[in-house]
Design a protein around this motif. Structure first.
Motif, PDB file in Angstrom:
ATOM      1  N   ASN A 120       4.773 -15.502   5.001  1.00 34.47           N
ATOM      2  CA  ASN A 120       5.689 -14.446   5.055  1.00 34.47           C
ATOM      3  C   ASN A 120       6.168 -14.066   6.562  1.00 34.47           C
ATOM      4  N   SER A 121       5.577 -14.599   7.477  1.00 31.59           N
ATOM      5  CA  SER A 121       5.817 -14.112   8.713  1.00 31.59           C
ATOM      6  C   SER A 121       5.434 -15.078   9.866  1.00 31.59           C
ATOM      7  N   GLY A 122       5.893 -15.222  11.092  1.00 29.36           N
ATOM      8  CA  GLY A 122       5.704 -15.902  12.081  1.00 29.36           C
ATOM      9  C   GLY A 122       4.272 -16.048  12.283  1.00 29.36           C
ATOM     10  N   ALA A 139       2.400 -17.954   9.585  1.00 27.60           N
ATOM     11  CA  ALA A 139       2.609 -19.407   9.815  1.00 27.60           C
ATOM     12  C   ALA A 139       1.667 -19.827  10.768  1.00 27.60           C
ATOM     13  N   ASN A 140       1.739 -19.076  11.809  1.00 29.97           N
ATOM     14  CA  ASN A 140       0.764 -19.823  12.944  1.00 29.97           C
ATOM     15  C   ASN A 140      -0.835 -19.577  12.757  1.00 29.97           C
ATOM     16  N   ASP A 141      -1.113 -18.429  12.117  1.00 31.56           N
ATOM     17  CA  ASP A 141      -2.528 -18.386  11.817  1.00 31.56           C
ATOM     18  C   ASP A 141      -2.976 -19.404  10.782  1.00 31.56           C
ATOM     19  N   ALA A 167       2.687 -24.609  21.140  1.00 29.92           N
ATOM     20  CA  ALA A 167       3.525 -24.222  22.186  1.00 29.92           C
ATOM     21  C   ALA A 167       4.849 -24.033  21.413  1.00 29.92           C
ATOM     22  N   GLU A 168       5.735 -22.839  21.869  1.00 29.82           N
ATOM     23  CA  GLU A 168       7.175 -22.684  21.617  1.00 29.82           C
ATOM     24  C   GLU A 168       7.903 -23.767  22.372  1.00 29.82           C
ATOM     25  N   PRO A 169       8.782 -24.487  21.857  1.00 31.57           N
ATOM     26  CA  PRO A 169       9.716 -25.353  22.729  1.00 31.57           C
ATOM     27  C   PRO A 169      10.268 -24.651  23.968  1.00 31.57           C
ATOM     28  N   GLU A 198       8.084 -22.920  16.117  1.00 26.43           N
ATOM     29  CA  GLU A 198       9.660 -23.081  16.267  1.00 26.43           C
ATOM     30  C   GLU A 198      10.281 -21.786  15.304  1.00 26.43           C
ATOM     31  N   VAL A 199       9.600 -20.598  15.602  1.00 25.60           N
ATOM     32  CA  VAL A 199       9.822 -19.363  15.181  1.00 25.60           C
ATOM     33  C   VAL A 199      11.241 -18.831  15.446  1.00 25.60           C
ATOM     34  N   ILE A 200      11.472 -19.042  16.893  1.00 18.91           N
ATOM     35  CA  ILE A 200      12.698 -18.623  17.327  1.00 18.91           C
ATOM     36  C   ILE A 200      13.611 -19.887  17.618  1.00 18.91           C
ATOM     37  N   ALA A 235       9.974 -19.459  10.611  1.00 13.59           N
ATOM     38  CA  ALA A 235      10.170 -18.031  10.270  1.00 13.59           C
ATOM     39  C   ALA A 235      11.723 -17.645  10.502  1.00 13.59           C
ATOM     40  N   LYS A 236      11.971 -16.318  10.828  1.00 15.53           N
ATOM     41  CA  LYS A 236      13.072 -15.739  11.347  1.00 15.53           C
ATOM     42  C   LYS A 236      14.291 -16.433  10.729  1.00 15.53           C
ATOM     43  N   ALA A 237      15.080 -17.411  11.294  1.00 12.48           N
ATOM     44  CA  ALA A 237      16.352 -17.859  10.825  1.00 12.48           C
ATOM     45  C   ALA A 237      16.077 -18.713   9.773  1.00 12.48           C
TER      46      ALA A 237
HETATM   47  C1  LIG Z   1       7.748 -17.774  18.850  1.00 11.58           C
HETATM   48  C2  LIG Z   1       7.283 -16.818  17.882  1.00 11.58           C
HETATM   49  N1  LIG Z   1       6.141 -17.269  17.055  1.00 11.58           N
HETATM   50  C3  LIG Z   1       5.960 -16.138  16.196  1.00 11.58           C
HETATM   51  C4  LIG Z   1       6.161 -14.892  16.157  1.00 11.58           C
HETATM   52  C5  LIG Z   1       5.674 -13.711  15.306  1.00 11.58           C
HETATM   53  O1  LIG Z   1       6.540 -13.862  14.055  1.00 11.58           O
HETATM   54  P1  LIG Z   1       6.120 -12.516  13.190  1.00 11.58           P
HETATM   55  O2  LIG Z   1       6.561 -11.224  13.949  1.00 11.58           O
HETATM   56  O3  LIG Z   1       7.075 -12.587  12.027  1.00 11.58           O
HETATM   57  O4  LIG Z   1       4.934 -12.382  12.741  1.00 11.58           O
HETATM   58  C6  LIG Z   1       7.338 -14.667  16.798  1.00 11.58           C
HETATM   59  C7  LIG Z   1       7.895 -13.028  16.755  1.00 11.58           C
HETATM   60  O5  LIG Z   1       8.791 -13.069  17.517  1.00 11.58           O
HETATM   61  C8  LIG Z   1       7.931 -15.623  17.987  1.00 11.58           C
HETATM   62  O6  LIG Z   1       8.830 -15.331  18.532  1.00 11.58           O
END
Ligand SMILES: Cc1ncc(COP(=O)(O)O)c(C=O)c1O
Length: 468
Positions: A116-118, A121-123, A224-226, A259-261, A286-288
């Motif tokens: 349900n959230s970023g 998803a990472n957890d 890592a975030e790209p 890739e959440v952002i 997540a997000k988009a």
């Molecule tokens: C790259 C990245 N990962 C994870 C998250 C966490 O997402 P959430 O706030 O939906 O838990 C964010 C939130 O901004 C994020 O930018």
């Protein structure tokens, strides 16, 4: 500031704790109450219009009034407003959303776990690494390498993978099981005289040294975030990820791409992985995924991991993991419609067409006396704020110059985000060239205003080296 006793502002202060807010200051300042949205704009309760230059929280890719997403939610609400996918149950939207995702993700990824959230998803990605290595009989290969300035969310383990002090100090994080490596910003962390190529060599060597020192048999994954988001919109050197990934492969360490952002066109390709040459074993989105209209996220895993954990779940008798709302039919229906819109409107080409304009407007501010570096890719960017361009001395955070820039832009009807050392822009992907100008004109004027204040307070130039 919070107005009449029964105003929304007063009721807010009396009832809510706000994420990422100075709660004490909020008692006197009160909230900005957003009442409605249209395209790239939102309107506050007084009717004042703002161009949402951050797409909410880097998330509302399709703007604030996409009727197809509203209709998709309404249709699904009527047909089946809720159900779950535990215990071999399923729903059509969750199946279709997973199928659509798998059509566009980097090759090798083969199965979807919804959340349900970023943060979730990472957890979930970390837990998959643990379950996977248990399946392979490698009970020690569990630690996860995060990076300085990485942002992966705020739950206990995602918050630990996050590499920002504010998320750790006072929160008893990180918990165990995390290692930390370098942030790939040459501007911020390059040594005097060090070329970008030498900088990448050093980071790659540091990572390899750490893996050898700590023991490859104790390290399960690297996350890592790209492009780092909250940690500063750090765009890595082009060969950084391919080089890092060579090291990870050598020691059998999984690559988790957050890739959440970056996901769904933000960097000018469908995923940041495509832009930066990453071949992930696990990817989180997540997000988009739903243009942020409803909470939904996903952890997408490689065929190899999927086969291994499937066999292991068979052996132990259960895959004892899952969120009640994972694959929620209404959220999944909205995600599915969002993915269809990306395809039909060729969102990646739209971003490619507009990115040069945003990036050139950002780069033009690189010569501003308050800006040390202007950077970005696709439709995301940042201006690094400095007190002195030559020495790269930062502004003293307590002076709140970033906040002044944010306020200056808001006074001009534009929402951007500013931390103490950088200003960020990340507009909805549906923004037009004219709206980019509207946004960047406001940022430029706010920068000038803040510069005048900084000058007046004597904050600029080489003199104040103590603050650096
Ligand atoms: C790259 C990245 N990962 C994870 C998250 C966490 O997402 P959430 O706030 O939906 O838990 C964010 C939130 O901004 C994020 O930018």
């Amino acid at each position: 500031m919070t107005g009449r006793p029964n105003s929304l502002a007063a009721r807010d202060v009396a009832s809510l704790i706000h994420p990422y807010t100075n709660l004490d200051k909020h008692k006197t300042d009160g909230p900005l109450v957003i009442a409605r949205g249209e395209g790239v704009y939102v309107y506050d309760e007084t009717g004042k219009r703002y161009l949402e230059g951050m797409a909410g929280l880097w998330s509302t890719s399709l703007g604030f009034s996409e009727p197809r997403l509203v209709e998709a939610a309404r249709r699904q609400m009527e047909q089946l407003p809720t159900y779950h996918i535990f215990n071999s149950r399923s729903t059509e939207p969750s199946i279709e959303a997973a199928e659509e995702l798998l059509k566009i993700v980097p090759k090798g990824l083969g199965k979807v776990l919804f959340a349900n959230s970023g943060s979730e998803a990472n957890d979930q990605a970390a837990k998959i690494v643990w379950f996977y290595n248990n399946a392979l009989g490698r009970p020690r290969k569990k630690r996860i390498i995060g990076r300085v300035r990485g942002y992966h969310g705020i739950t206990v383990f995602s918050g630990s993978m996050t590499g920002l002090a504010a998320n750790h100090v006072e929160w008893d994080l990180p918990v165990g099981g995390i290692l930390r490596t370098d942030c790939p910003s040459h501007y911020l962390y390059g040594r005097p005289g060090e070329s970008e190529a030498q900088f990448v060599d050093r980071l790659v060597a540091n990572l390899e040294d750490m893996i050898i020192r700590e023991g490859p048999d104790t390290i399960g994954a690297f996350i890592a975030e790209p492009v780092n988001g909250a940690g500063g919109v750090i765009v890595p050197p082009a060969d950084y990820f391919p080089r890092i990934q060579q090291v990870l492969r050598k020691y059998d360490v999984l690559m988790i791409a957050d890739e959440v952002i970056c996901g769904f066109g933000r960097t000018g390709e469908m995923f940041g992985c495509d832009t930066f040459g990453i071949e992930p074993d696990i990817m989180t989105v997540a997000k988009a995924l739903s243009s942020a209209y409803l909470p939904i996220s996903a952890t997408i895993i490689s065929d190899t991991i999927a086969e291994t954990i499937t066999a292991h779940a068979g052996k132990v008798g259960n895959f004892a993991h899952g969120f009640t709302y994972a694959g929620h039919p209404v959220a999944a229906a909205v995600a599915l419609e969002t993915l269809r819109i990306y395809k039909e409107r060729d969102i990646v080409s739209q971003v490619k067409a507009l990115a040069p304009h945003l990036q050139s407007r950002l780069r033009a501010l690189g010569s501003h006396p308050l800006v040390g570096e202007a950077r970005g890719v696709g439709l995301i960017g940042a201006l690094q704020l400095v007190a002195d361009k030559a020495t790269r001395r930062p502004l003293p955070p307590a002076e709140g110059i970033g906040a002044l820039i944010q306020q200056g832009a808001m006074a001009r009807g534009v929402i951007v985000r500013a931390g103490p050392d950088a200003v960020f822009v990340c507009p909805p992907l549906i923004i037009t060239a004219e709206q980019i100008d509207e946004m960047m004109d406001a940022v430029a004027a706010a920068l000038d205003e803040a510069h005048a204040v900084a000058e007046q307070r004597g904050l600029l130039g080489r003199a104040q080296s103590a603050a650096g």
